[in-house]
Motif scaffolding. Structure first.
Motif, PDB file in Angstrom:
ATOM      1  N   ARG A  26       0.830  -1.209   0.000  1.00 56.29           N
ATOM      2  CA  ARG A  26       0.000   0.000   0.000  1.00 56.29           C
ATOM      3  C   ARG A  26       0.863   1.258   0.000  1.00 56.29           C
ATOM      4  O   ARG A  26       0.453   2.293   0.506  1.00 56.29           O
ATOM      5  N   ARG A  27       2.049   1.164  -0.608  1.00 52.59           N
ATOM      6  CA  ARG A  27       2.944   2.303  -0.750  1.00 52.59           C
ATOM      7  C   ARG A  27       3.570   2.247  -2.143  1.00 52.59           C
ATOM      8  O   ARG A  27       3.819   1.171  -2.676  1.00 52.59           O
ATOM      9  N   ILE A  28       3.841   3.417  -2.685  1.00 47.23           N
ATOM     10  CA  ILE A  28       4.593   3.522  -3.929  1.00 47.23           C
ATOM     11  C   ILE A  28       5.903   4.212  -3.555  1.00 47.23           C
ATOM     12  O   ILE A  28       5.883   5.372  -3.136  1.00 47.23           O
ATOM     13  N   PRO A  29       7.021   3.499  -3.660  1.00 45.61           N
ATOM     14  CA  PRO A  29       8.288   4.053  -3.179  1.00 45.61           C
ATOM     15  C   PRO A  29       8.704   5.338  -3.907  1.00 45.61           C
ATOM     16  O   PRO A  29       8.665   5.410  -5.138  1.00 45.61           O
ATOM     17  N   ILE A  67      -3.802  17.321 -11.808  1.00 44.05           N
ATOM     18  CA  ILE A  67      -5.034  16.556 -12.012  1.00 44.05           C
ATOM     19  C   ILE A  67      -5.427  15.809 -10.739  1.00 44.05           C
ATOM     20  O   ILE A  67      -6.600  15.749 -10.370  1.00 44.05           O
ATOM     21  N   PHE A  68      -4.441  15.227 -10.054  1.00 36.65           N
ATOM     22  CA  PHE A  68      -4.747  14.401  -8.882  1.00 36.65           C
ATOM     23  C   PHE A  68      -4.573  15.132  -7.552  1.00 36.65           C
ATOM     24  O   PHE A  68      -5.030  14.640  -6.527  1.00 36.65           O
ATOM     25  N   MET A  77      -7.118  10.477  -1.709  1.00 37.81           N
ATOM     26  CA  MET A  77      -6.060   9.797  -2.435  1.00 37.81           C
ATOM     27  C   MET A  77      -4.755  10.007  -1.675  1.00 37.81           C
ATOM     28  O   MET A  77      -4.555  11.041  -1.044  1.00 37.81           O
ATOM     29  N   ALA A  78      -3.861   9.039  -1.770  1.00 36.50           N
ATOM     30  CA  ALA A  78      -2.574   9.145  -1.086  1.00 36.50           C
ATOM     31  C   ALA A  78      -1.573   9.945  -1.920  1.00 36.50           C
ATOM     32  O   ALA A  78      -1.711  10.058  -3.148  1.00 36.50           O
ATOM     33  N   ALA A  79      -0.569  10.466  -1.263  1.00 36.22           N
ATOM     34  CA  ALA A  79       0.444  11.284  -1.935  1.00 36.22           C
ATOM     35  C   ALA A  79       1.216  10.480  -2.980  1.00 36.22           C
ATOM     36  O   ALA A  79       1.593  11.010  -4.022  1.00 36.22           O
ATOM     37  N   MET A 154      -8.117   1.690  -1.278  1.00 33.00           N
ATOM     38  CA  MET A 154      -7.700   0.807  -2.355  1.00 33.00           C
ATOM     39  C   MET A 154      -6.355   1.249  -2.894  1.00 33.00           C
ATOM     40  O   MET A 154      -6.001   2.419  -2.786  1.00 33.00           O
ATOM     41  N   PRO A 155      -5.613   0.325  -3.479  1.00 31.97           N
ATOM     42  CA  PRO A 155      -4.313   0.662  -4.049  1.00 31.97           C
ATOM     43  C   PRO A 155      -4.496   1.346  -5.413  1.00 31.97           C
ATOM     44  O   PRO A 155      -4.568   0.690  -6.450  1.00 31.97           O
ATOM     45  N   TYR A 156      -4.569   2.675  -5.401  1.00 34.60           N
ATOM     46  CA  TYR A 156      -4.891   3.413  -6.620  1.00 34.60           C
ATOM     47  C   TYR A 156      -3.774   3.364  -7.648  1.00 34.60           C
ATOM     48  O   TYR A 156      -3.987   3.637  -8.824  1.00 34.60           O
ATOM     49  N   GLY A 157      -2.559   2.978  -7.227  1.00 33.66           N
ATOM     50  CA  GLY A 157      -1.477   2.800  -8.190  1.00 33.66           C
ATOM     51  C   GLY A 157      -1.837   1.757  -9.236  1.00 33.66           C
ATOM     52  O   GLY A 157      -1.388   1.837 -10.383  1.00 33.66           O
TER      53      GLY A 157
END
Length: 173
Positions: A26-29, A67-68, A77-79, A154-157
């Motif tokens: 649940r993270r995008i590095p 946009i986001f 939404m997460a950063a 949810m994992p929006y990535g």
């Protein structure tokens, strides 16, 4: 040097890696996104018209970010998702970044419905939507309404990756 195939290949790899990380942790590095951004800028600098390509890349980065960003500011939404979309925009330029964002919203909506139904939280989600709509209709400021229970995250990535893959696939079909 023709850089478009390299940009598209690296973008697909970046999107896949970000989606897998988002699903797993649940993270995008940040390091992944920073490396992707650096690769996009270097490849654009190696293009036949580097000035124009770099301006397009920076415009795509700004478009993806802007946009986001409102969704992040409303805590929807997460950063990492915002930074991912900005990095995707750096690869594609502003017009394609906007197209990818639209496809990501479609994929995200479908994912959200599936997650809500699968987790048995449909009534809670509908109640939350009613509170949001009522607040908009009555012009209640966003922060002043009572906090309601979340229907889930949810994992929006994954949605951004799906939108990216779809747009790139349409380019080559």
């Amino acid at each position: 040097m023709v850089v478009a195939p390299y940009l598209d290949t690296l973008l697909l790899l970046l999107a896949a890696a970000a989606a897998i990380n988002d699903l797993a942790s649940r993270r995008i590095p940040n390091l992944l996104l920073l490396c992707g951004l650096a690769c996009a800028l270097v490849l654009h600098a190696l293009s036949p018209s580097p000035g124009e390509a770099l301006l397009s890349s920076l415009g795509g980065f700004a478009a993806g970010l802007l946009i986001f960003l409102p969704f992040y500011m409303m805590r929807g939404m997460a950063a990492g998702d915002v930074k991912m979309m900005a990095t995707v925009g750096a690869f594609t330029g502003p017009a394609t970044a906007f197209h990818i964002a639209i496809m990501a919203w479609c994929a995200g909506g479908a994912m959200a419905i599936a997650i809500i139904v699968f987790r048995g939280r449909l009534l809670l989600a509908l109640r939350n939507l009613w509170h949001i709509a009522r607040g908009l209709w009555l012009r209640i400021p966003v922060g002043s309404a009572a906090k309601s229970e979340s229907a889930g995250s949810m994992p929006y990535g994954v949605a951004i990756a799906a939108g990216t893959i779809y747009v790139l696939a349409m380019r080559y079909s």
